[in-house]
Design a protein around this motif. Sequence first.
Motif, PDB file in Angstrom:
ATOM      1  N   PHE A   1      93.178  49.260  40.119  1.00 37.23           N
ATOM      2  CA  PHE A   1      93.070  48.502  39.120  1.00 37.23           C
ATOM      3  C   PHE A   1      94.653  48.205  38.425  1.00 37.23           C
ATOM      4  O   PHE A   1      94.750  47.476  38.336  1.00 37.23           O
ATOM      5  CB  PHE A   1      91.914  49.176  38.100  1.00 37.23           C
ATOM      6  CG  PHE A   1      90.628  48.638  38.792  1.00 37.23           C
ATOM      7  CD1 PHE A   1      90.392  48.087  39.795  1.00 37.23           C
ATOM      8  CD2 PHE A   1      89.390  49.342  37.960  1.00 37.23           C
ATOM      9  CE1 PHE A   1      89.341  48.357  40.135  1.00 37.23           C
ATOM     10  CE2 PHE A   1      88.440  49.181  37.913  1.00 37.23           C
ATOM     11  CZ  PHE A   1      87.996  49.036  39.241  1.00 37.23           C
TER      12      PHE A   1
ATOM     13  N   TYR B   1      84.992  44.427  40.729  1.00 36.23           N
ATOM     14  CA  TYR B   1      85.881  45.152  40.064  1.00 36.23           C
ATOM     15  C   TYR B   1      85.210  45.842  39.424  1.00 36.23           C
ATOM     16  O   TYR B   1      85.239  47.513  39.772  1.00 36.23           O
ATOM     17  CB  TYR B   1      86.352  44.075  39.152  1.00 36.23           C
ATOM     18  CG  TYR B   1      87.298  44.787  37.808  1.00 36.23           C
ATOM     19  CD1 TYR B   1      88.488  45.350  38.356  1.00 36.23           C
ATOM     20  CD2 TYR B   1      86.764  45.892  36.671  1.00 36.23           C
ATOM     21  CE1 TYR B   1      89.297  45.571  37.426  1.00 36.23           C
ATOM     22  CE2 TYR B   1      87.592  46.019  36.128  1.00 36.23           C
ATOM     23  CZ  TYR B   1      88.945  46.086  36.032  1.00 36.23           C
ATOM     24  OH  TYR B   1      89.818  46.827  35.383  1.00 36.23           O
TER      25      TYR B   1
ATOM     26  N   TRP C   1      82.195  35.952  39.060  1.00 35.77           N
ATOM     27  CA  TRP C   1      82.762  35.745  40.936  1.00 35.77           C
ATOM     28  C   TRP C   1      84.483  36.902  40.410  1.00 35.77           C
ATOM     29  O   TRP C   1      84.438  37.383  41.917  1.00 35.77           O
ATOM     30  CB  TRP C   1      83.155  34.198  41.579  1.00 35.77           C
ATOM     31  CG  TRP C   1      84.145  34.221  42.759  1.00 35.77           C
ATOM     32  CD1 TRP C   1      83.544  34.673  43.758  1.00 35.77           C
ATOM     33  CD2 TRP C   1      85.413  34.304  43.267  1.00 35.77           C
ATOM     34  NE1 TRP C   1      84.456  34.303  44.487  1.00 35.77           N
ATOM     35  CE2 TRP C   1      85.577  34.538  44.134  1.00 35.77           C
ATOM     36  CE3 TRP C   1      86.553  34.682  42.175  1.00 35.77           C
ATOM     37  CZ2 TRP C   1      86.427  34.648  44.762  1.00 35.77           C
ATOM     38  CZ3 TRP C   1      87.286  34.509  42.808  1.00 35.77           C
ATOM     39  CH2 TRP C   1      88.109  34.390  44.221  1.00 35.77           C
TER      40      TRP C   1
ATOM     41  N   VAL D   1      85.359  44.399  47.885  1.00 36.65           N
ATOM     42  CA  VAL D   1      85.309  43.185  47.507  1.00 36.65           C
ATOM     43  C   VAL D   1      85.767  43.003  46.161  1.00 36.65           C
ATOM     44  O   VAL D   1      86.041  42.377  44.907  1.00 36.65           O
ATOM     45  CB  VAL D   1      83.738  44.194  46.888  1.00 36.65           C
ATOM     46  CG1 VAL D   1      82.727  43.639  47.543  1.00 36.65           C
ATOM     47  CG2 VAL D   1      84.559  45.390  46.023  1.00 36.65           C
ATOM     48  N   LEU D   2      87.579  43.515  46.118  1.00 32.80           N
ATOM     49  CA  LEU D   2      88.223  43.279  44.960  1.00 32.80           C
ATOM     50  C   LEU D   2      89.255  42.151  45.404  1.00 32.80           C
ATOM     51  O   LEU D   2      89.664  41.831  44.809  1.00 32.80           O
ATOM     52  CB  LEU D   2      88.900  44.955  45.093  1.00 32.80           C
ATOM     53  CG  LEU D   2      88.631  45.161  43.440  1.00 32.80           C
ATOM     54  CD1 LEU D   2      89.946  46.890  43.721  1.00 32.80           C
ATOM     55  CD2 LEU D   2      88.125  45.466  42.671  1.00 32.80           C
TER      56      LEU D   2
ATOM     57  N   SER E   1      84.089  36.549  48.225  1.00 25.99           N
ATOM     58  CA  SER E   1      85.416  37.549  48.006  1.00 25.99           C
ATOM     59  C   SER E   1      86.542  36.965  48.160  1.00 25.99           C
ATOM     60  O   SER E   1      87.766  36.220  48.010  1.00 25.99           O
ATOM     61  CB  SER E   1      84.989  38.854  47.892  1.00 25.99           C
ATOM     62  OG  SER E   1      84.262  38.686  47.260  1.00 25.99           O
TER      63      SER E   1
ATOM     64  N   PRO F   1      88.588  39.014  45.430  1.00 25.41           N
ATOM     65  CA  PRO F   1      88.571  37.640  43.930  1.00 25.41           C
ATOM     66  C   PRO F   1      89.815  38.247  42.569  1.00 25.41           C
ATOM     67  O   PRO F   1      90.231  37.285  42.863  1.00 25.41           O
ATOM     68  CB  PRO F   1      87.293  37.862  43.117  1.00 25.41           C
ATOM     69  CG  PRO F   1      86.696  38.495  44.189  1.00 25.41           C
ATOM     70  CD  PRO F   1      87.298  39.673  45.429  1.00 25.41           C
ATOM     71  N   TYR F   2      89.790  39.506  42.778  1.00 30.09           N
ATOM     72  CA  TYR F   2      90.560  39.605  41.610  1.00 30.09           C
ATOM     73  C   TYR F   2      92.049  39.413  42.450  1.00 30.09           C
ATOM     74  O   TYR F   2      93.671  39.013  41.538  1.00 30.09           O
ATOM     75  CB  TYR F   2      91.124  41.297  41.463  1.00 30.09           C
ATOM     76  CG  TYR F   2      91.596  41.943  39.641  1.00 30.09           C
ATOM     77  CD1 TYR F   2      91.019  41.168  38.217  1.00 30.09           C
ATOM     78  CD2 TYR F   2      92.736  41.624  39.792  1.00 30.09           C
ATOM     79  CE1 TYR F   2      91.511  40.966  37.399  1.00 30.09           C
ATOM     80  CE2 TYR F   2      93.193  41.941  38.669  1.00 30.09           C
ATOM     81  CZ  TYR F   2      92.569  41.315  36.790  1.00 30.09           C
ATOM     82  OH  TYR F   2      93.983  41.294  36.171  1.00 30.09           O
TER      83      TYR F   2
ATOM     84  N   TRP G   1      84.714  39.617  38.310  1.00 27.72           N
ATOM     85  CA  TRP G   1      84.240  40.408  38.343  1.00 27.72           C
ATOM     86  C   TRP G   1      83.518  41.687  38.794  1.00 27.72           C
ATOM     87  O   TRP G   1      83.670  42.805  38.307  1.00 27.72           O
ATOM     88  CB  TRP G   1      84.926  40.386  35.995  1.00 27.72           C
ATOM     89  CG  TRP G   1      86.199  40.334  36.495  1.00 27.72           C
ATOM     90  CD1 TRP G   1      86.188  38.728  35.625  1.00 27.72           C
ATOM     91  CD2 TRP G   1      87.117  40.436  35.870  1.00 27.72           C
ATOM     92  NE1 TRP G   1      87.176  38.337  35.236  1.00 27.72           N
ATOM     93  CE2 TRP G   1      88.464  39.729  35.175  1.00 27.72           C
ATOM     94  CE3 TRP G   1      87.566  41.757  35.844  1.00 27.72           C
ATOM     95  CZ2 TRP G   1      89.270  40.185  34.901  1.00 27.72           C
ATOM     96  CZ3 TRP G   1      88.864  42.427  35.590  1.00 27.72           C
ATOM     97  CH2 TRP G   1      89.353  41.283  35.040  1.00 27.72           C
ATOM     98  N   THR G   2      82.489  40.601  39.358  1.00 30.93           N
ATOM     99  CA  THR G   2      81.823  41.884  39.438  1.00 30.93           C
ATOM    100  C   THR G   2      81.632  42.740  40.657  1.00 30.93           C
ATOM    101  O   THR G   2      81.386  43.968  40.356  1.00 30.93           O
ATOM    102  CB  THR G   2      80.269  40.543  40.324  1.00 30.93           C
ATOM    103  OG1 THR G   2      79.884  39.943  39.397  1.00 30.93           O
ATOM    104  CG2 THR G   2      79.254  41.464  40.960  1.00 30.93           C
TER     105      THR G   2
END
Lengths: 430, 294, 335
Positions: free
Chosen positions: B220, C205, C200, C143-144, B43, C146-147, C202-203
């Motif tokens: 988000f 998220y 990659w 884990v966030l 990630s 990537p976004y 969105w998982t």
Amino acid sequence: MPYRSSRWAIALACTAALAASAACGSSGSSGGTTADGKIELTVATFNEFGYEDLLPEYEKAHPNVKVVARKTGKADDHHQNLFTKIAAGSGLSDIEAVEEGYLPQVLSKADKFNNLLEIGPADVKPDRWLAWKSESATKNGSFIGYGTDIGPLAMCYRKDLFEAAGLPSDPAGVKAIFATWDSYFAAGEQFKAKTGDKAWFDSAAQVFNAMVNQEKVGYYDASDKLVVDTNPDLKSDWDKVTAAVAKGQSAKLVAFSNEWNTGFKNAAFATKTCPSWMLGVVEKQAGPENAGKWAVTDAFPDGGGNWGGSFLTVPKQSKHPKEAAELAAWLTAPEQQIKAFTAKGTFPSQVQALTSPALLDQTSAYFGDTKVGALFAEQAKKVPAAQPKGPASGTIQDKVFNSALQAVEQGTSVDDAWKQAVEGAQKAAK
Amino acid sequence: MTALTTAPPVRRPGRSKRLKASTLLERPNFVVYGILIAFILGSAFPFYWSFLVASYDANVFTGDVPLIPGGNFLVNANRVVDSIPFWKALGNSVVVSGTVTLSVVLFSSLAGFAFAKLRFRGSKGLMLFVIATLAVPTQLGVIPLFMAMAEFGWSGTLGAVIAPNLVTAFGVFWMRQYIVDAVPNELIEAARMDGCSLLRTFWHVCLPAVRPAAAMLGVFTFMQSWNDFLWPLIVLNPEDPTIQVALEKLQSGYYVDYSLVLAGTTMATVPVLLVFLVLGRQIVAGIMQGAVKG
Amino acid sequence: MTADLTEVPSGRGVEPRPPVRREPPEEHPKLPLRDRLTRLDVKFTPYLFIAPFFVLFAVIGLFPLLYTGYVSLFDWELGGDEHPFVGLGNYTALLADDQFWNALFNTVSIFVLSSVPQMITAVLLAALLNTALRARTAWRMGVLLPYVASLVALAIIFSNLFGKQYGLINTFLEGVGLSPVDWQGNWFASHVAIATMVNWRWTGYNALIVLAAMQAIPREVHEAALVDGAGAVRRFVSITLPLLRPTIIFVVITSTIGGLQIFTEPKLFDPAGGSGGGFSHQYQTVVLYLYQAGFQDFDLGYASAMAWILFLVVLVIAAANFFLTRRIASTGESE
């Protein structure tokens, strides 16, 4: 009164949120006049036009005018913005830059732009520019864009690869190779036979576009009729390029893609169609470790050509069209074009500017100290008369034919790809 | 209502034992850590890679970047600040994303609470309507939306970026689904018995219980708003942009100086990481609090 | 639809968690409430609560919606002056358009390739993140990442991975004696590559969404099972999963909608960054085609019709997924 107070808290929060949005709402209204009564002109450009120092200079000379620069980075984003606001009917700047590739689409909406022959300064006539440059911004007698820069085409080539293949590598010696497209492809065959894994050119589309743009008629005829399936010149260019692909002359790298960049590093191909602005790209992508290996020559198969360059237009949405046209004329005048050239390397399009010593004396160390300014000034004069363009010309070239050629490179049969191209063009032109 | 039957057997009173939070949550072994490390490395890689490119100079070849940072990051950062209105854009983005986040979290919790726990005429249909609006493709919306903003006289202002994002169907749907199970009805009934208005019930019963979900929604929403590009590009003036629009200007020129571009994007990520830290703690705090007090 | 989404459940079947109420900072005197006020409160306050969404939607969301609906009935050239009325002409033309069906097929294919592995990984990842980790916040927010990565960086990294001639994966394949894969040209390979990108991004998220719901499961439930001697896996399958149902439904519906509107990843995957979706539209999705029709071909009427058809397709598939999920999630339980 907790009942009340907490509800009021919410209400306050709501209004605060709304107020925050409204409160920031006082700055930008583009009424066209500033608080102190000056005329406000907005200039929307993209990429590098080299206007950073010019706009303040204009303000100094015109105390009643305030100029606001609205610069976007990428051409795509700039034009998406342009078309959205044409559709919405408001929000355009007083001067909007338009890139050559998008010009046919803009010309199809010529009625949304002012005819500069009518509102521009009387002494600014289209003949100040290279003839083909002004012609390409004219539709049905309406001249909608003052030319800014151009991208005259020359040929770049790898000296070391030429030598390895036993081809001449000095600028004079290569002229025979780059005399016509037939000699070009023939040399490519010779090159392939000697080197094997290296390709002759980067991608079929890059060659094909240059060939098509040299024809008298390309995708449309002079009456705006799509002629892709009947134009013999187009088909002949297609056949020549796809034959070269079949012989392995293409490196099959999509221009400006990541793999294309890597291709420069790996010396994957020996020649590149080179508009003036491409020299910087080659230098950057091939990197310092390849300095001195690339050369450029003032020869281009079957004459000349142009790729890139822009125009300044004045949309009808502008509240001060006359003043905007005056500014646009000033920005594209020879002296200013030379200043922009000095600042950002934008190649001038005015006839008079092409004689400027500042331009003619420019050299490129990366390309072996070649006098590239003089070289491209010479190439600019070889560009043939502007070809008729229809509304979808840009799309047909970049999205339809280039995709079809890419399909050929990736193994689709030439006939199927031709069919895909013709059908795609008809759909795009619908 | 199948939801009722999904629940496990009711705990018998008297058999309850106080258990520490740590015994309740599984103690992860090295396999768990191993998987997670692999996941985080995957990630974080593009992120680290961006930083690597940003730490070299304009000649860096993006196809083969050394894995050890170079020493040029600060130089590139200075170039970013010199070539675009970085701080102004950052400030604008903080205002936009901050306002949008607060508003979305508050209004989504309110509406989510109403849809999950209150009975009112039309609630079923209205909820379906909210979900249906999610399915509308937004790409063409920029044209009519710009017309509307021009009509209101808001174009060119931050308000035009904020207003369309003040509430989201995603947020309402999310809070509704979370509140359905996370807030016990008994608690609400008890509050009502005590004479609480619905608003007070929401404020004192519902909100504290949904803090993890609200924090998540906040993260988000902030991310989304921070990364928004096309709409701010269209509706704002380039001289007074949000950060993503400003960063786009770094990509001008016929070739892109990635050391400069990625220095800019790396710098612009810092506020998002801060939000991660602050709100991320809230997400954790939610359960820890439950564990301690419960 | 059905009760899961729209009806208010009357209880959870377990004892409520003791209130995690935060005491208000100051003491409020109790207000004697009159019945009438209460009745008004019960009747109207819910509408007040949902009003912000609907008011704002009416002001800002509705107009674009109606506008595209209106435009879709015309031969509407972007920026043109005359817009002849064509009725449902755009819709019938669309249904006869091979490129549209191709785009719809690509969309569904990429959606299936991405959503199934993504859901499973997200739930498992959430379960791992729900353990007593050290430095929990860091793992969860990690884990966030990537976004947050810039799209410019992603385009380069993924083309370095999936490049046909110089890509890492093909270099590796050739290194171990396998033949390279044409990630751009082959339609299936390109869908796999794009799905990889989607997964990659969105998982993590979706894992966080599931994680939030996992944490809402009352400790008493776990305690009880623990006392009853249930193992970790058993507790996950028979306690955690069923209680996650509203959230799983949420994730399935939102990612169905997001997946069918996929746009960014295939656009990034195009080496020239265009909206054609490959040289033979081998990975052009519906939204890419819509974008192309609207902003490249200036056929706003056609693009609007496509937006509406896509809207209907998304609704149907989302509803189908909803029923499917409900069924799967409720198997193994006594109805």
